[in-house]
Write an enzyme that holds these catalytic residues in place. Structure first.
Site, PDB file in Angstrom:
ATOM      1  N   GLU A 101      56.912  46.811  36.560  1.00 11.90           N
ATOM      2  CA  GLU A 101      58.260  47.088  37.051  1.00 11.90           C
ATOM      3  C   GLU A 101      59.351  46.649  36.078  1.00 11.90           C
ATOM      4  O   GLU A 101      60.508  47.049  36.204  1.00 11.90           O
ATOM      5  CB  GLU A 101      58.481  46.383  38.394  1.00 11.90           C
ATOM      6  CG  GLU A 101      57.660  46.937  39.553  1.00 11.90           C
ATOM      7  CD  GLU A 101      58.158  48.287  40.026  1.00 11.90           C
ATOM      8  OE1 GLU A 101      59.192  48.762  39.513  1.00 11.90           O
ATOM      9  OE2 GLU A 101      57.503  48.880  40.894  1.00 11.90           O
ATOM     10  N   GLU A 161      35.601  38.090  38.496  1.00  9.88           N
ATOM     11  CA  GLU A 161      36.480  36.922  38.458  1.00  9.88           C
ATOM     12  C   GLU A 161      35.709  35.651  38.133  1.00  9.88           C
ATOM     13  O   GLU A 161      36.293  34.637  37.774  1.00  9.88           O
ATOM     14  CB  GLU A 161      37.213  36.747  39.790  1.00  9.88           C
ATOM     15  CG  GLU A 161      36.348  36.272  40.937  1.00  9.88           C
ATOM     16  CD  GLU A 161      37.139  36.123  42.221  1.00  9.88           C
ATOM     17  OE1 GLU A 161      37.029  35.057  42.842  1.00  9.88           O
ATOM     18  OE2 GLU A 161      37.866  37.064  42.602  1.00  9.88           O
TER      19      GLU A 161
END
Length: 305
Positions: free
Chosen positions: A87, A118
């Site tokens: 963004e 992960e």
């Protein structure tokens, strides 16, 4: 690092007594419960205000010196980091490399669950090395439960390379230690759906990232007042926003604002400086560059030209 079977004591894994009968609630009761629980995200952000402010100052200074800001996470935490990074270019006209998101599993993990990745601490360290992170950069490790090996590996590797490190987690420090320069703890409590940290923990994390990136960009001079003066004019919506900013701040008509925007090369900040100072685009650009893009500082200095 804690073993998988020892995670039950973590705040994010505990059972929420307010939702024990979750499957027996009506839809309206469920919505009300979510609303009640989500109020804790605001309290969590408020309690972390000092650490968030410190993170803003450190990151802003690093970017001023030519550094970059990286978000590192897995699963929901990684996706939130990538979202915030993505963004920044349209909102603040930053180059794509200035703010980057790193997620365990890469781009595929944005749309497909890759939670097993992960657990690879070495992959987190490798991601840091791959991007040649150095002492000018800032690495924000995001891990709701605080134990994600991928994130710990990234933070440790970043520290070894001299980068500034920031940790965002949703468990108390006494439950999990994270060795970062700034340790942000967003204590939102047990989730309505036990262990589902995409809920309150995810919401608080998104709020923290909103504050961090916006605060950094304000410090970078990307904002004038509360206006998005570095907005990238890349589509109709953003062009309309640019014109409204110019009209609101200069009292020009829409046609006049449109001509000014074109003369500035579709750069709202430069257009404002040109209008208020009487400078042409080239001279205004030089003045902005002298003040690292800070419009307010450039305006204060305009009489010295």
């Amino acid at each position: 690092m804690e073993k998988l079977e020892e995670r039950g004591h973590l705040l994010t894994e505990q059972i929420n007594p307010n939702s024990r009968n979750l499957d027996g609630l009506t839809s309206l009761e469920l919505v009300d419960l979510f609303n009640q629980e989500d109020a804790q995200t605001l309290a969590a952000i408020a309690k972390a205000r000092t650490e968030l402010a410190e993170a803003i100052d450190l990151a802003a200074e690093s970017l001023r010196r030519g550094g970059r800001l990286f978000y590192v996470g897995a699963g929901t935490s990684g996706r939130l980091g990538v979202l915030d990074a993505a963004e920044c270019p349209p909102t603040f006209c930053t180059p794509p490399e200035m703010v980057q998101g790193i997620i365990a599993g890469g781009a595929t993990a944005l749309v497909r669950s890759s939670e097993d990745l992960e657990d690879r601490k070495e992959d987190g360290a490798a991601a840091i090395a791959e991007r040649r992170i150095n002492e000018l950069d800032v690495v924000v490790g995001i891990t709701a439960g605080g134990t994600t090996p991928f994130v710990h590996g990234a933070i440790e590797a970043a520290k070894q390379r001299g980068a500034t490190t920031i940790a965002i987690s949703c468990v108390p420090a006494e439950q999990v230690a994270i060795h970062a320069d700034v340790d942000i703890r967003l204590l939102t409590g047990p989730e309505i759906l036990a262990g589902s940290t995409r809920l309150k923990a995810g919401t608080a994390t998104k709020m923290a990232l909103n504050i961090l990136s916006t605060g950094v960009m304000v410090r970078q001079g990307k904002v004038y007042g509360n206006r998005m003066v570095d907005v990238a004019v890349t589509n109709r919506k953003l062009r309309d926003r640019a014109l409204r900013i110019l009209q609101d701040l200069t009292q020009l008509s829409r046609q006049e604002a449109d001509r000014l925007l074109e003369r500035s090369g579709k750069r709202v900040k430069l257009a404002l400086l040109m209008h208020w100072s009487g400078l042409d685009a080239e001279a205004g650009d030089r003045l902005l560059e002298r003040h690292q893009g800070n419009l307010r500082a450039a305006l204060q200095d305009r009489t010295q030209l």
